[in-house]
Design a protein around this motif. Structure first.
Motif, PDB file in Angstrom:
ATOM      1  N   THR A 159       0.828  -1.217   0.000  1.00 40.28           N
ATOM      2  CA  THR A 159       0.000   0.000   0.000  1.00 40.28           C
ATOM      3  C   THR A 159       0.853   1.254   0.000  1.00 40.28           C
ATOM      4  N   ARG A 160       2.098   1.138   0.433  1.00 38.36           N
ATOM      5  CA  ARG A 160       2.977   2.312   0.517  1.00 38.36           C
ATOM      6  C   ARG A 160       3.989   2.375  -0.617  1.00 38.36           C
ATOM      7  N   GLN A 161       4.541   1.194  -1.011  1.00 37.42           N
ATOM      8  CA  GLN A 161       5.544   1.167  -2.081  1.00 37.42           C
ATOM      9  C   GLN A 161       5.167   0.130  -3.126  1.00 37.42           C
ATOM     10  N   PRO A 162       5.221   0.497  -4.396  1.00 44.57           N
ATOM     11  CA  PRO A 162       4.966  -0.495  -5.451  1.00 44.57           C
ATOM     12  C   PRO A 162       6.166  -1.433  -5.577  1.00 44.57           C
ATOM     13  N   GLU A 163       5.915  -2.612  -6.096  1.00 48.54           N
ATOM     14  CA  GLU A 163       7.008  -3.567  -6.259  1.00 48.54           C
ATOM     15  C   GLU A 163       7.953  -3.105  -7.373  1.00 48.54           C
ATOM     16  N   PRO A 164       9.256  -2.998  -7.072  1.00 48.18           N
ATOM     17  CA  PRO A 164      10.197  -2.589  -8.122  1.00 48.18           C
ATOM     18  C   PRO A 164      10.357  -3.698  -9.151  1.00 48.18           C
ATOM     19  N   SER A 165      10.575  -3.316 -10.384  1.00 51.68           N
ATOM     20  CA  SER A 165      10.727  -4.294 -11.462  1.00 51.68           C
ATOM     21  C   SER A 165      12.118  -4.926 -11.419  1.00 51.68           C
ATOM     22  N   PHE A 166      12.289  -5.985 -12.184  1.00 49.60           N
ATOM     23  CA  PHE A 166      13.590  -6.648 -12.304  1.00 49.60           C
ATOM     24  C   PHE A 166      14.638  -5.655 -12.785  1.00 49.60           C
ATOM     25  N   TYR A 167      14.262  -4.824 -13.760  1.00 48.58           N
ATOM     26  CA  TYR A 167      15.218  -3.854 -14.319  1.00 48.58           C
ATOM     27  C   TYR A 167      15.600  -2.790 -13.295  1.00 48.58           C
ATOM     28  N   GLU A 168      14.641  -2.363 -12.502  1.00 47.89           N
ATOM     29  CA  GLU A 168      14.929  -1.352 -11.485  1.00 47.89           C
ATOM     30  C   GLU A 168      15.889  -1.888 -10.426  1.00 47.89           C
ATOM     31  N   VAL A 169      15.659  -3.121  -9.977  1.00 49.31           N
ATOM     32  CA  VAL A 169      16.555  -3.716  -8.976  1.00 49.31           C
ATOM     33  C   VAL A 169      17.946  -3.931  -9.567  1.00 49.31           C
TER      34      VAL A 169
END
Length: 445
Positions: free
Chosen positions: A377-387
């Motif tokens: 609810t506070r942070q969206p899941e980061p994508s593979f590319y973002e990580v």
């Protein structure tokens, strides 16, 4: 000098002390998937007295070769015959000393370790070859041109030295450049202290390489080693590390080579020694990364933790100043301000516009919070590319911090961005800031 292969699979006579009583046992050193273990018969008295959670030192001889097994954890077992109890002892040492049989603490005067990967820290190939041809013969002259690099500290003298090994057979002669690091102690040092000290040299060079470096062919001299007429001491004992991992490493030039620190290695080494003693956890976390013990998300978390530890120890006040200026209302400082402060501190080393620094820091902080708190609810899941991009950025930041801390000049640090691993830092920053639209909506597969 003897090596580990000469004592494996052969019966030896050993001794070890249990509750101040020395027992004699007969056993065989066995290789179990790369880990050496002592398998020995014991009597009922030893079986009753030995403790599973105690660490023992076992010493003896195998085929006339003196052996000491350090840091042994023992596992006794028994089986009953008709009238007899047959007891067995399995002992697994942390290190095996070949060349000394000792019940007490070995006092080391010099320790060395070969690290073949250090050839890639040199500014050029270690061999110069001259070929002359005549009607009668072909002559190949090989010269190892390389000066020793050394530094002095409160423990003694650290040296990075050239070495040469030769393997010859009927059909060929092979010369191999075998560089090594050496620690010559100003006073005799316990072997339990000497091994971590030579490892600390390797750990500095691991940061320069940006990958794992194996310690090979560890040798030492102690108070019983005979001195040469010149006064020099040659190592006459071997150390076999029983918990060594077989980890491959890239054969490529180091990010920081000898040309970057040969002129001020004394300063670099003593700065590293201070940093290493103050923050042993940061090199440990980096070691986990370069050994591939942590990948992708775990790697990101380890890198984030390394930078947070650095901030807490060295930049707590300046990070809080940013938070106060931002009217931050909480007692525990957010990682966002720690990353932001570090990026400002490294101005000139990382190409990012000042107005983007708080946004990038907030994104990285949100990524970390997502994986540690998992609050969708506070942070969206980061994508593979973002990580993946965050890993590259944070790893580069950690390397720059270490290089800057130990005293590597800015021009040499800046050259690291030309390497393939880090030459796309701007693109990696853009991915995290959602400036690269082509990757913004891709999933993690």
């Amino acid at each position: 000098m003897h090596n580990i292969s000469e004592i494996i699979g052969r019966i030896g006579d050993f001794y070890f002390a249990v509750q101040s009583q020395v027992f004699e046992i007969t056993g065989v050193l066995e290789d179990s998937n790369g880990r050496i273990k002592l398998n020995a018969r014991i009597n009922e008295e030893i079986l009753r007295k030995v403790k599973l959670d105690n660490e023992y030192q076992i010493w003896g001889t195998v085929d006339g070769i003196d052996i000491t097994l350090l840091g042994c954890y023992v596992f006794p077992s028994c089986r009953c015959g008709k009238d007899t109890i047959f007891a067995n002892l399995l002992a697994e040492p942390s290190e095996i000393i070949i060349g000394r049989s000792c019940s007490g603490d070995l006092k080391i005067t010099k320790i060395s370790a070969a690290i073949s990967a250090l050839n890639y820290m040199l500014p050029r190939m270690p061999f110069k070859q001259t070929v002359t041809s005549s009607k009668d013969a072909i002559t190949i002259e090989s010269v190892l041109s390389w000066e020793e690099i050394s530094a002095c500290d409160k423990y003694g003298k650290v040296s990075f030295k050239a070495g040469l090994s030769c393997n010859d057979s009927w059909e060929k002669v092979e010369y191999i450049s075998a560089p090594s690091v050496e620690y010559h102690f100003s006073k005799p040092t316990s072997i339990k202290e000497a091994i971590p000290k030579i490892a600390s040299v390797r750990n500095l060079f691991s940061f320069f390489a940006d990958h794992y470096l194996p310690l090979e062919n560890m040798e030492f001299a102690d108070e019983d080693t005979r001195r040469l007429e010149s006064g020099n001491v040659l190592c006459d004992c071997c150390i076999y590390l029983n918990n060594i991992e077989n980890i491959d490493f890239p054969r490529a030039p180091f990010l920081i080579g000898t040309r970057c620190f040969a002129h001020n290695f004394d300063e670099v080494w003593n700065n590293w020694l201070q940093f290493y003693n103050e923050n042993r956890v940061i090199p440990t976390l980096f070691y986990e990364i370069i050994c591939n013990h942590s990948t992708h998300i775990n790697r990101f978390l380890n890198l984030s933790q390394s930078l947070e530890l650095y901030s807490r120890y060295y930049r707590e006040k300046s990070a809080w100043e940013l938070a106060i200026r931002d009217k931050y209302p909480y007692r525990n400082l957010s990682l966002k301000y720690r990353i932001e402060d570090i990026l400002l501190y490294l101005d000139g080393y990382i190409e990012i516009e000042p107005e983007k620094i708080p946004i990038l820091a907030k994104k990285i902080s949100d990524f970390r919070n997502y994986f540690t708190h998992y609050d969708r609810t506070r942070q969206p899941e980061p994508s593979f590319y973002e990580v993946s991009s965050a890993n590259i950025i944070l790893r580069y930041i950690l390397l720059v911090i270490v290089y800057k801390t130990v005293g590597i000049e800015q021009q040499y640090i800046s050259e690291c961005r030309r390497r393939s691993e880090y030459k796309h830092l701007k693109e990696d920053i853009s991915i995290i800031l959602k400036e690269n639209k082509s990757l913004e909506h891709k999933d993690d597969k």
